[in-house]
Design a protein around this motif. Structure first.
Motif, PDB file in Angstrom:
ATOM      1  N   ASP A  19     -37.745 -48.788 -35.760  1.00  0.00           N
ATOM      2  CA  ASP A  19     -36.519 -48.361 -36.439  1.00  0.00           C
ATOM      3  C   ASP A  19     -36.369 -46.850 -36.542  1.00  0.00           C
ATOM      4  N   ASN A  56     -28.722 -48.102 -39.253  1.00  0.00           N
ATOM      5  CA  ASN A  56     -30.172 -47.889 -39.225  1.00  0.00           C
ATOM      6  C   ASN A  56     -30.945 -49.097 -38.722  1.00  0.00           C
ATOM      7  N   SER A  57     -30.258 -50.008 -38.044  1.00  0.00           N
ATOM      8  CA  SER A  57     -30.935 -51.136 -37.406  1.00  0.00           C
ATOM      9  C   SER A  57     -30.714 -50.975 -35.903  1.00  0.00           C
ATOM     10  N   ARG A  80     -34.805 -51.583 -44.729  1.00  0.00           N
ATOM     11  CA  ARG A  80     -34.026 -51.752 -43.492  1.00  0.00           C
ATOM     12  C   ARG A  80     -33.247 -53.065 -43.519  1.00  0.00           C
TER      13      ARG A  80
END
Length: 827
Positions: A149, A336-337, A489
């Motif tokens: 990530d 953010n993935s 996440r």
């Protein structure tokens, strides 16, 4: 009083016949018998005669087919054809694309529970279980979320190679074409397990196994296409993506502006007949790394090279990445993935007709093909992702809430924390049951159009709530990103599943009830098809059967709704054991409520109903919750009706029932034709709303279950990656719970003695030494408490970084650019 009795006899006969759904001749015979009994027992003769006359006036026209069809059916058919909302070809295709399973019973008002409970328990084959325990487990062990990530924004090369080598892209491709040939249930299990450790890995594996070139080729591809592409897709020589969504049409394939013109062109050195494509797509998962792109476009033949039709319609084609004119854009960055996702463009991209999925025979059939295959993504990939994340979140945070202490007490013992813990447990149980039930339907060969939308919407919505509750309970542990963070996440990524495969707003307000009201209703589709028949005699006969079946069904549901509401659903035949029988009876009531309300809405609003999206959404909520409860009861039975699971089942059922009554009451309060709502309210709620949200006492039981090792907790965690590896902080926390529970009595004994002593040691290790010397604890118990301290520290510790580690790769360029600008200003 004797004057009223004959009319009460008619009501009694009507009520009994309607409740049990006896046919018209049975009602007439029963009414006649009761009226004869009234006369013999001395009821008022005039009243009895009038009651008999009323019965005859109703029964005779209805029992004589020729009279009924001429006097009643024919005029109603003319009226029906006028109010029947027009269906476009795309709407008709969408409605006819799916199959109807048990969800159809939920629309009947009298579900046949044997159909549900007789379905085989979903189980994996030995080969599938071995793959889940072997390659899938090993892939999970390889996951380093921080590396994926934050550092790489991608899977490492060795993971890509492992996925391809072990045919993760070919889970459902038949063995004869080089795939693994696994079932849809196995697909669900693999995605669920991968999602419990990484949403990036699960989406990378999930997309090629849902809507994409492989799925479409298996259903519609020519034999040549299958033999060429499926083996290459199965072993990863080809990485697929499917380009549907565009800037101006979203996922609505009927409105896409992308087009292809039939023409002659060059392909592999020869002049062939093909299509010249112009396209602009975005949000395409795997696009940046794809080698084979499936494209949806509208196909035109202005020069009539294929026939007389110019607008051929939506079509699907396979375009190799290296095709001239095709442009794979830079990557999107989804919250953010960083799974591979990006845009695709193309102008004058020529491919031969042989690249149409299914060949020339399927030109213009793309909308039907998509409708028949979209349910796979909705049925499996997204619900399974929500299931894996929710189950992992529930058991990990349950462990955390027992280990983490404030004011000398495990935080899970505080009522303010118990509430979200219980919600997590109940939602995880519901999501797990719902996602498995829908995957099992696909595995049985069904194409569950309505359950797929229910599953997609409610699994992802409940999953988002679980992700929020996880963050709320673990606090700073969740917001400080780093290798030790198991939740941050997932929280950032939770809206992604809400938006893909049709945004949830659209799914709820348009699709669930919109499809369900026609596909699942036992009579509506039959009436519509009958009204469109060409032969007048056949049309009248078919419509007559459907119409009066529908009328009897509606009357029955009104009677059943009132009776169940009046008695609190305490009576009536129902399956299940002594614990669950009450739940089945409640479902009988709400099924009748839904069927009645849906009929009234369609009758009173007609074609306007599809524009009443709030009403449609609320009725869809009722259908959805009925399906969710049914899934949970089926799971409970399949697992042997374990008593220890009852708190989870009860919490989830009470939550769903409360949502059903909320949806029904809100729909009634906002029904646009107010007098109709006034009539419906006492039928549906004769004693008012009775359902309540799960109690605090029940919530306490669920929260305690999540914080205590047990077989129920193990069943909830089944199928997720809880192996305590160095790269799996959540798995480590789960593994610590049994040790912590065993050490609690020793810890309480030590803390109590320490509090009442005059020992001056401030460091924990020194306090343990003093405790052994004073005889409060043994050396073994001191070692146990020291280990407990280390485990607790690993549970609560967060990461920290040097500033340079957190700066992006572009930071140095930014500083250099600012320095150059400053130097120019100085000069």
């Amino acid at each position: 009083m004797s004057t009223v009795i004959p009319f009460l006899a008619i009501l009694l006969a009507t009520g009994l016949a309607s409740y049990h759904r006896w046919r018209m001749p049975v009602w007439a015979a029963l009414t006649a018998c009761l009226l004869v009994a009234c006369w013999l027992l001395g009821a008022n003769p005039t009243a009895t005669f009038i009651a008999a006359a009323i019965t005859a006036i109703i029964a005779i026209p209805l029992l004589i087919p020729g009279l009924r069809k001429a006097a009643i059916t024919t005029p109603l058919l003319k009226f029906y054809t006028k109010i029947l909302p027009p269906l476009s070809d795309t709407e008709r295709t969408a409605l006819e694309a799916g199959t109807v399973g048990f969800e159809g019973e939920l629309f009947s008002g009298k579900p046949n529970w044997d159909l549900l409970l007789s379905q085989p328990k979903p189980v994996l084959t030995e080969e599938e279980q071995a793959y889940l325990d072997g390659p899938t487990e090993d892939l999970c062990r390889m996951v380093d979320n921080w590396d994926i990530d934050h550092v790489r924004a991608d899977l490492p090369p060795e993971m890509w190679e492992y996925i391809k080598r072990n045919k993760f892209f070919g889970l459902n491709i038949p063995k004869e074409y080089g795939g693994l040939g696994f079932s849809a249930l196995m697909n669900h299990k693999v995605i669920q397990k991968l999602a419990s450790i990484s949403s990036v890995v699960s989406s990378t594996v999930g997309v090629p196994n849902s809507l994409g070139p492989a799925e479409l080729l298996m259903h519609y591809g020519t034999e040549d296409q299958k033999r060429h592409y499926l083996p290459r897709l199965a072993d990863g020589r080809e990485v697929p993506c499917f380009a549907l969504t565009g800037p101006f049409a979203g996922s609505d394939a009927t409105s896409i502006p992308d087009y292809g013109i039939v023409c002659m062109g060059e392909w592999q050195g020869a002049q062939v007949l093909g299509i010249r494509l112009t396209l602009n797509k975005r949000y395409i998962t795997l696009a940046p790394v794809a080698t084979l792109i499936g494209v949806a476009f509208r196909m035109y033949d202005p020069d009539h090279l294929l026939g007389d039709k110019e607008d051929i319609g939506i079509s699907l084609a396979l375009v190799p990445r290296d095709t001239a004119g095709l442009e794979i854009g830079r990557r999107h960055f989804p919250l953010n993935s960083p799974f591979q996702n990006g845009p695709i463009k193309g102008r004058d991209v020529f491919v031969p007709l042989s690249q149409l999925i299914g060949g020339e025979d399927y030109a213009g059939q793309g909308w039907r093909m998509l409708m028949e295959c979209l349910s796979i993504g909705r049925s499996i990939t997204l619900p399974s992702t929500a299931s894996g994340g929710s189950k992992m979140g529930a058991v990990t945070v349950g462990s955390y809430a027992r280990i983490r202490k404030q004011f000398g007490l495990s935080i899970g013992r505080f009522e303010g924390v118990e509430e979200p813990l219980a919600r997590m447990g109940g939602h995880a149980y519901a999501i797990s049951a719902l996602s498995q039930a829908t995957a099992a339907a696909v595995a049985r060969g069904e194409n569950p159009a309505v359950p797929s939308t229910i599953s997609k919407y409610h699994c992802t919505e409940m999953g988002r709530i679980v992700a929020k509750d996880v963050m709320d309970i673990i606090g700073g542990k969740g917001i400080i990103l780093g290798p030790r963070n198991f939740a941050g996440r997932a929280w950032q990524a939770s809206p992604i599943a809400i938006t893909v495969e049709g945004a949830n707003i659209m799914t709820r307000s348009l699709m669930i009830f919109g499809q369900g009201a026609i596909l699942c209703h036992p009579w509506v589709m039959k009436e519509m098809k009958a009204a469109m028949l060409a032969d007048p005699t056949v049309r009248i006969n078919e419509f007559d059967g459907a119409l009066f079946g529908h009328i009897g069904y509606a009357i029955s549901n009104a009677v059943r709704s009132f009776w169940f509401g009046l008695t609190g659903s305490r009576f009536g035949s129902a399956p299940g054991d002594n614990y669950t029988r009450r739940y089945f009876r409640k479902l009988n009531r709400y099924s009748a409520n839904l069927a009645l309300f849906a009929d009234v809405s369609m009758l009173m609003l007609g074609g306007k109903l599809k524009f009443k999206e709030s009403l449609s959404g609320r009725l869809g909520d009722v259908l959805s919750q009925l399906y969710i409860i049914s899934s949970m009861l089926k799971r409970y039975q399949d697992e042997g009706q374990p008593v220890s699971d009852q708190p989870l089942l009860a919490w989830a059922v009470h939550d769903s029932v409360n949502k059903i009554e909320t949806a029904l009451s809100t729909a009634l309060r906002n029904f646009p034709i107010r007098p109709v709502a006034w009539v419906l309210w006492p039928i549906i709620f004769p004693l008012g709303r009775r359902a309540q949200a799960p109690s605090d006492r029940l919530g306490h039981k669920v929260a305690s279950l999540l914080m205590t090792p047990s077989d129920a907790r193990d069943r909830l965690a089944e199928g997720v990656f809880t192996t305590p590896t160095a790269l799996n902080p959540g798995g480590r926390i789960v593994s610590y719970l049994p040790k912590f529970v065993l050490a609690e009595p020793v810890e309480r004994k030590f803390q109590k003695a320490l509090k009442n002593s005059d020992i001056e040691a401030l460091e924990f290790d020194q306090q343990l030494v003093e405790g052994v010397r004073e005889g409060w604890i043994t050396d073994e118990e001191a070692a146990q408490l020291k280990e407990l301290r280390e485990l607790t520290l690993d549970t609560i510790t967060v990461d920290d970084f040097d500033t340079e580690e957190l700066r992006s790769a572009g930071y140095a360029d930014l500083i250099a650019r600012e320095r150059r600008e400053h130097e120019r200003e100085v000069a």
